[in-house]
Write a protein that holds these residues in place. Sequence first.
Motif, mmCIF file in Angstrom:
data_model
loop_
_atom_site.group_PDB
_atom_site.id
_atom_site.type_symbol
_atom_site.label_atom_id
_atom_site.label_comp_id
_atom_site.label_asym_id
_atom_site.label_seq_id
_atom_site.Cartn_x
_atom_site.Cartn_y
_atom_site.Cartn_z
ATOM 1 N N ARG A 53 0.152 -13.791 -0.045
ATOM 2 C CA ARG A 53 0.666 -12.601 -0.725
ATOM 3 C C ARG A 53 0.328 -12.584 -2.213
ATOM 4 N NH1 ARG A 53 4.972 -9.982 1.520
ATOM 5 N NH2 ARG A 53 6.120 -10.132 -0.418
ATOM 6 N N ASN A 56 -3.161 -10.531 -2.902
ATOM 7 C CA ASN A 56 -3.176 -9.095 -3.227
ATOM 8 C C ASN A 56 -2.005 -8.711 -4.132
ATOM 9 O OD1 ASN A 56 -1.197 -9.287 -1.314
ATOM 10 N ND2 ASN A 56 -2.073 -7.791 0.096
ATOM 11 N N LEU A 58 1.135 -9.105 -3.960
ATOM 12 C CA LEU A 58 2.451 -8.692 -3.473
ATOM 13 C C LEU A 58 3.479 -9.650 -4.073
ATOM 14 C CD1 LEU A 58 1.953 -7.791 0.311
ATOM 15 C CD2 LEU A 58 2.425 -6.240 -1.578
ATOM 16 N N ARG A 82 -4.026 -0.972 -7.691
ATOM 17 C CA ARG A 82 -4.107 -0.209 -6.443
ATOM 18 C C ARG A 82 -5.554 -0.093 -5.968
ATOM 19 N NH1 ARG A 82 -0.188 2.992 -9.027
ATOM 20 N NH2 ARG A 82 -1.621 4.709 -9.379
ATOM 21 N N ARG A 85 -6.531 -3.365 -4.479
ATOM 22 C CA ARG A 85 -5.893 -3.588 -3.179
ATOM 23 C C ARG A 85 -6.592 -2.843 -2.055
ATOM 24 N NH1 ARG A 85 0.462 -3.220 -4.891
ATOM 25 N NH2 ARG A 85 0.855 -5.451 -5.168
ATOM 26 N N ARG A 86 -7.213 -1.720 -2.388
ATOM 27 C CA ARG A 86 -7.911 -0.955 -1.356
ATOM 28 C C ARG A 86 -9.108 -1.712 -0.801
ATOM 29 N NH1 ARG A 86 -6.934 4.840 -4.307
ATOM 30 N NH2 ARG A 86 -4.711 4.759 -3.891
ATOM 31 N N MET A 90 -4.999 -6.076 5.059
ATOM 32 C CA MET A 90 -3.991 -7.078 5.399
ATOM 33 C C MET A 90 -3.366 -6.734 6.742
ATOM 34 S SD MET A 90 -0.904 -8.448 3.001
ATOM 35 C CE MET A 90 -0.277 -10.114 3.211
ATOM 36 N N PHE A 92 -0.229 -8.153 9.623
ATOM 37 C CA PHE A 92 1.055 -8.840 9.527
ATOM 38 C C PHE A 92 1.551 -9.350 10.882
ATOM 39 C CE2 PHE A 92 0.543 -5.475 6.468
ATOM 40 C CZ PHE A 92 0.961 -6.023 5.265
ATOM 41 N N ASN A 96 3.878 -4.005 11.185
ATOM 42 C CA ASN A 96 4.217 -3.075 10.110
ATOM 43 C C ASN A 96 3.494 -1.733 10.207
ATOM 44 O OD1 ASN A 96 5.814 -5.111 9.219
ATOM 45 N ND2 ASN A 96 4.556 -5.662 7.463
#
Lengths: 352, 213
Positions: A53, A56, A58, A82, A85-86, A90, A92, A96
């Motif tokens: 995490r 990126n 988080l 942002r 991050r694109r 990711m 999970f 999610n």
Amino acid sequence: MSTVMIELEKVTKIYGQGDKRVVALADVSLQIKKGEIFGIIGLSGAGKSTLIRCINKLEEPQAGTIRLAGQEITNLQGKELRAARRKIGMIFQHFNLLSSRTVFRNVAFPLEISGVKPKEREERVRSLLDLVGLADKINAYPSELSGGQKQRVGIARALASNPEVLLCDEATSALDPDTTKSILRLLQDVNRRFGLTIVLITHQMEVIKEICDTVAVIDDGRIVEQGSVVELFARPRSAAARRFMKGVLHTEIPPEIQERMSAEGPRQQHGKTVRISFIGGMAGQPIISSVIRRFQVDVNILYANLDFIKNMPFGSLIVEITGDEANVARALADLTAQGLKLEVLAGVGPDS
Amino acid sequence: MWAQILNATIETVYMVGVALVLSALFGIPLGILLVITGPRHIKPLPVIHRSLSVVINVGRSLPFIILLVAIIPFTRWLVGTSIGTTGAIVPLTVSAIPFMARVVETALLEVDWGVIEAAQAMGASTQQIITKVLIPEAIPGLVLGVTMVAVSLISYSAMAGAVGGGGLGDLAIRYGYQRFRGDIMLITVLVLVAMVQSIQSFGGWLASRLNHR
Ligand SMILES: Nc1ncnc2c1ncn2[C@@H]1O[C@H](COP(=O)(O)OP(=O)(O)OP(=O)(O)O)[C@@H](O)[C@H]1O
Ligand SMILES: [Mg+2]
């Protein structure tokens, strides 16, 4: 040569303060190469999720730097973060997915937020759903899908924005063994097809064994070992790694055989019980019969085990070699010379 | 008599309807702001979060009948009168806003945090998370919440009626109670019960229709 895709340098992450202070990552340094599947294995609470995490952002580490394709992630904010991050997909453990959206609209989500036109979006979503084998579920809601199907949607969604990196946080931990295998195969497929760098964290050695090229073992917030997966299986150095290995490779001698060995010992004067471990190409060759022929010894196989690490055979054999003292010694020397790892477990006569 | 009851019913529907729309207009954004500014949410702003929470609590703890009287000057300033259905809409709205905000808060906090994080990981902005994740994912909860506010607005509107606000409450007090018209009292009560029932059933039906979980 291979270039570095993700680089962590002395990353430290601490949660809470006072008595609640938890050092989740302590001085973690890692290099993940472009196009590889990098596994991070550790027990529950070791800091795996925290580590992935941080990549990126988080989670924000207190110290250290993280670079992705040369760009420093750690000091990015707002719009720049942002945008970065694109380029990082990711997936999970619990998928999610948006329960209010159909499969189509879930996969379209990242395209929607980055302003891709509807027509282009639709084409892209359709091709992604073909890729993950869910074209027929395009209008289903996540609640109508199985766990494996949900994860396929998760993968399609993560790939929608053409990322360079895919982060997988225990992506198969909620799935049964067969579904796990099929998801891992899909990940391997996208890794090869798009040259995608994949970072996956897990507490299952099977996952590492199945698809990873490189592995790092994390224990209590520290990387205790890292290297190629084959290397780790052949020569685990840390206690943590050996602990994980036990369940996967049956390197332990089964108790029944151990009992027999101590009760009887080798039956003849000159004999040894040896464990032969091998990795790689040896499996295809008639090693044992050739030894029997060339050195006039008897070989009694007590136990054999064969496994695969990323399609590479790996195994061990426990044999009793008996015969003339000199011949037994020559046979052992010959096996060692062929690159096999020999371990004498019991025997009469001089050790080689 | 029937004309009176019909008229009163229309007044009640009008008061509740307008107050519901207005309170949603103010209460929903407040509820969203309350949630996202909370600790560990997508836009932590402790000062705003705490002040908002205090104001909402004050609004929620004032008994409606006291609020009704206390804000008469404000009502007059705003709509030029403090009586009649128009005069009743102001206190009804004022009292429903904090209720609506809490109801929205509850619904939004129900949204799976993992989904919000997934959106963050995909590079969604705060505004995109609100409009594309928080609200759509909370829709069934929001519908039930708004239903709850609508039902309580009906009972408050009856109270507003008691102080000259018009509507079914007004009718019940003036005829049913003060003039001993038991039949009118009974019919108004039945109409109120029917209204609450149908709002509740419709809300429940709509929420389950919109729920894909
Ligand atoms: N938000 C948080 N606040 C406080 N402590 C945390 C938080 N997140 C993680 N921790 C602590 O940090 C440590 C590492 O947690 P992390 O979730 O990274 O472990 P993990 O290896 O992913 O474990 P698991 O396999 O159970 O998911 C744990 O001791 C955990 O209790
Ligand atoms: Mg974890």
